[in-house]
Design a protein around this motif. Structure first.
Motif, PDB file in Angstrom:
ATOM      1  N   CYS A 126       0.862  -1.183   0.000  1.00 53.29           N
ATOM      2  CA  CYS A 126       0.000   0.000   0.000  1.00 53.29           C
ATOM      3  C   CYS A 126       0.897   1.231   0.000  1.00 53.29           C
ATOM      4  O   CYS A 126       0.816   2.059  -0.886  1.00 53.29           O
ATOM      5  CB  CYS A 126      -0.891  -0.032   1.247  1.00 53.29           C
ATOM      6  N   LYS A 155       0.428   9.308   0.502  1.00 54.20           N
ATOM      7  CA  LYS A 155      -0.776   8.551   0.828  1.00 54.20           C
ATOM      8  C   LYS A 155      -1.938   9.481   1.189  1.00 54.20           C
ATOM      9  O   LYS A 155      -1.849  10.247   2.158  1.00 54.20           O
ATOM     10  CB  LYS A 155      -0.522   7.614   2.026  1.00 54.20           C
ATOM     11  N   HIS A 296      -8.525  -2.735  -2.791  1.00 57.51           N
ATOM     12  CA  HIS A 296      -9.341  -1.634  -2.271  1.00 57.51           C
ATOM     13  C   HIS A 296     -10.823  -1.838  -2.541  1.00 57.51           C
ATOM     14  O   HIS A 296     -11.656  -1.288  -1.834  1.00 57.51           O
ATOM     15  CB  HIS A 296      -8.849  -0.293  -2.823  1.00 57.51           C
ATOM     16  N   GLU A 322      -2.538  -5.533  -3.291  1.00 59.73           N
ATOM     17  CA  GLU A 322      -1.477  -5.111  -2.369  1.00 59.73           C
ATOM     18  C   GLU A 322      -0.798  -6.292  -1.689  1.00 59.73           C
ATOM     19  O   GLU A 322      -1.459  -7.234  -1.230  1.00 59.73           O
ATOM     20  CB  GLU A 322      -2.061  -4.169  -1.306  1.00 59.73           C
ATOM     21  N   ASP A 333      -3.566   0.219   5.564  1.00 57.31           N
ATOM     22  CA  ASP A 333      -4.298  -0.931   4.990  1.00 57.31           C
ATOM     23  C   ASP A 333      -3.733  -2.285   5.458  1.00 57.31           C
ATOM     24  O   ASP A 333      -3.580  -3.218   4.665  1.00 57.31           O
ATOM     25  CB  ASP A 333      -4.272  -0.872   3.452  1.00 57.31           C
ATOM     26  N   GLN A 336      -5.851  -5.688   4.799  1.00 52.19           N
ATOM     27  CA  GLN A 336      -6.214  -6.204   3.480  1.00 52.19           C
ATOM     28  C   GLN A 336      -5.039  -6.617   2.592  1.00 52.19           C
ATOM     29  O   GLN A 336      -5.236  -7.203   1.534  1.00 52.19           O
ATOM     30  CB  GLN A 336      -7.076  -5.165   2.744  1.00 52.19           C
TER      31      GLN A 336
HETATM   32 MN    MN Z   1      -3.991   0.704   0.193  1.00 48.83          MN
END
Ligand code: MN
Ligand code: PEP
Length: 358
Positions: A126, A155, A296, A322, A333, A336
């Motif tokens: 990420c 970011k 995402h 990712e 993140d 995930q």
């Molecule tokens: Mn991300």
């Protein structure tokens, strides 16, 4: 009334239809001519004051049986059709549209051809957190014979107190890793002023979901000669998404990859709702390659494999996901991202689902 009388009336109606058609067409030719004059003078074609004056004049002469409002409506439609005739080609067919260019656009990134019929994969963390972290993922990518890596240096976070990325330092890490591992780098840029600088460090400028309608950023990305990966906005319609891409191409940069990354709906089972049918719609309506970001869009590791398979089955040109060496300690993140072992499983499962070309 006899049948003969009825036929006569109908015949007269037919004649009037013909006369109306001739008059409307004659009017259209005049309007086109006016359009050309206005174009030369650089004057705006739509002139509401003139339209209002014309409508008033027409309504003043209306003796029925139509209501004034009906007459206004009918003439307004004629005016609108005339204006559409005057409008330039761009409005009728966008530069990103298949109407304008029937052949697929292929975007080349360090030898990887996105949109050439075989799927492209973009993996990576990420956010860029350190050289070691990115290098570890780069090694895993290279081991699979893949050519691209992703990682965010800037970011866009929901909270200003969350990790905002390493900025320029992150871009430098990406460049070092890209050179050492011979990979093409995809990284998000959030500020129009950073676009030119970013070109020295990365191979693809990502414009993220939150910035899909940052028109100054789109224009800046359109002004450089770097591929752009444009993600769909969280609440953007397909039409808005396509128009965002048009902003980039209209400035001269046609190296654009679209990325469906899920949209916000009332559903809470997934982080976003993957709009899978957007993929064939975008493929039909535009000539640009289309990727699906399974990370995402779902926000769930257990859905990465099935959604990636679905994306490729429905015609996506590739998948983004990712990967982090240790997701539990990731600065963004963390829930995930796949670890390296999950990455291996993901890639081999998804690869197996791709039909072998004869
Ligand atoms: Mn991300
Ligand atoms: C990303 O890809 O790093 C990202 C922030 O995604 P999105 O803009 O789609 O939310």
């Amino acid at each position: 009334m006899s049948n003969q009388d009825l036929n006569q009336l109908r015949q007269r109606v037919d004649e009037i239809n013909g006369e109306l058609l001739n008059l409307i067409s004659e009017r259209a030719s005049l309007v086109q001519e006016i359009g050309r004059v206005k174009e030369k003078q650089g004057v705006n074609r739509y002139d509401p004051v003139r339209e209002r004056a014309m409508l008033n004049k027409i309504v003043d002469s209306n003796n029925g049986p139509f209501e004034n409002s009906t007459i206004e409506h009918l003439f307004k439609e004629i005016f609108k059709a005339g204006l559409e005739l005057q409008q330039d080609d761009h409005r009728k067919a966008l530069l990103v549209s298949r109407k304008k260019k029937p052949e697929d656009t292929i975007v080349e990134i360090r030898g990887e051809k996105v949109g050439n019929g075989s799927p492209t994969f973009v993996f990576g963390p990420c956010a860029v957190e350190s050289y070691e972290q990115v290098a570890e993922v780069a090694q895993a990518i290279k081991d699979k014979g893949l050519k691209l890596i992703r990682g965010g240096a800037f970011k866009p976070r929901t909270s200003p107190y969350d990790f905002q990325g390493l900025g320029l330092e992150g871009l430098k890490i990406l460049k070092r890793v890209a050179d050492e591992y011979d990979l093409g780098v995809v990284s998000e840029i959030v500020n129009p002023a950073d676009v030119e600088l970013a070109c020295d460090y990365i191979d693809v400028i990502q414009i993220g979901a939150r910035n899909m309608q940052n028109f100054e950023l789109l224009k800046a990305a359109g002004d450089v000669k770097k591929p752009v990966l444009l993600k769909r906005g969280l609440a953007a319609t397909i039409e808005e998404f396509i128009n965002a891409a048009e902003y980039i191409i209209s400035r001269g940069n046609d190296q654009i990859i679209l990325c469906e990354r899920g949209i916000r709906t009332y559903e809470r089972a997934t982080r976003n709702t993957l709009d899978i049918s957007a993929v064939p719609i975008l493929k039909q309506e535009t000539h640009l390659p289309v990727l699906v970001d399974v990370t995402h869009s779902t926000g769930r590791r257990d859905l990465l494999i099935p959604t990636a398979k679905a994306a490729l089955a429905i015609g996506a040109d590739g998948v983004m996901a990712e990967v982090h060496p240790d997701p539990a300690v990731a600065l963004s993140d963390s829930a995930q991202q796949m670890n390296l072992q999950q990455f291996n499983e993901f890639y081999s499962e998804v690869l197996q689902s791709i039909p072998v070309k004869a």
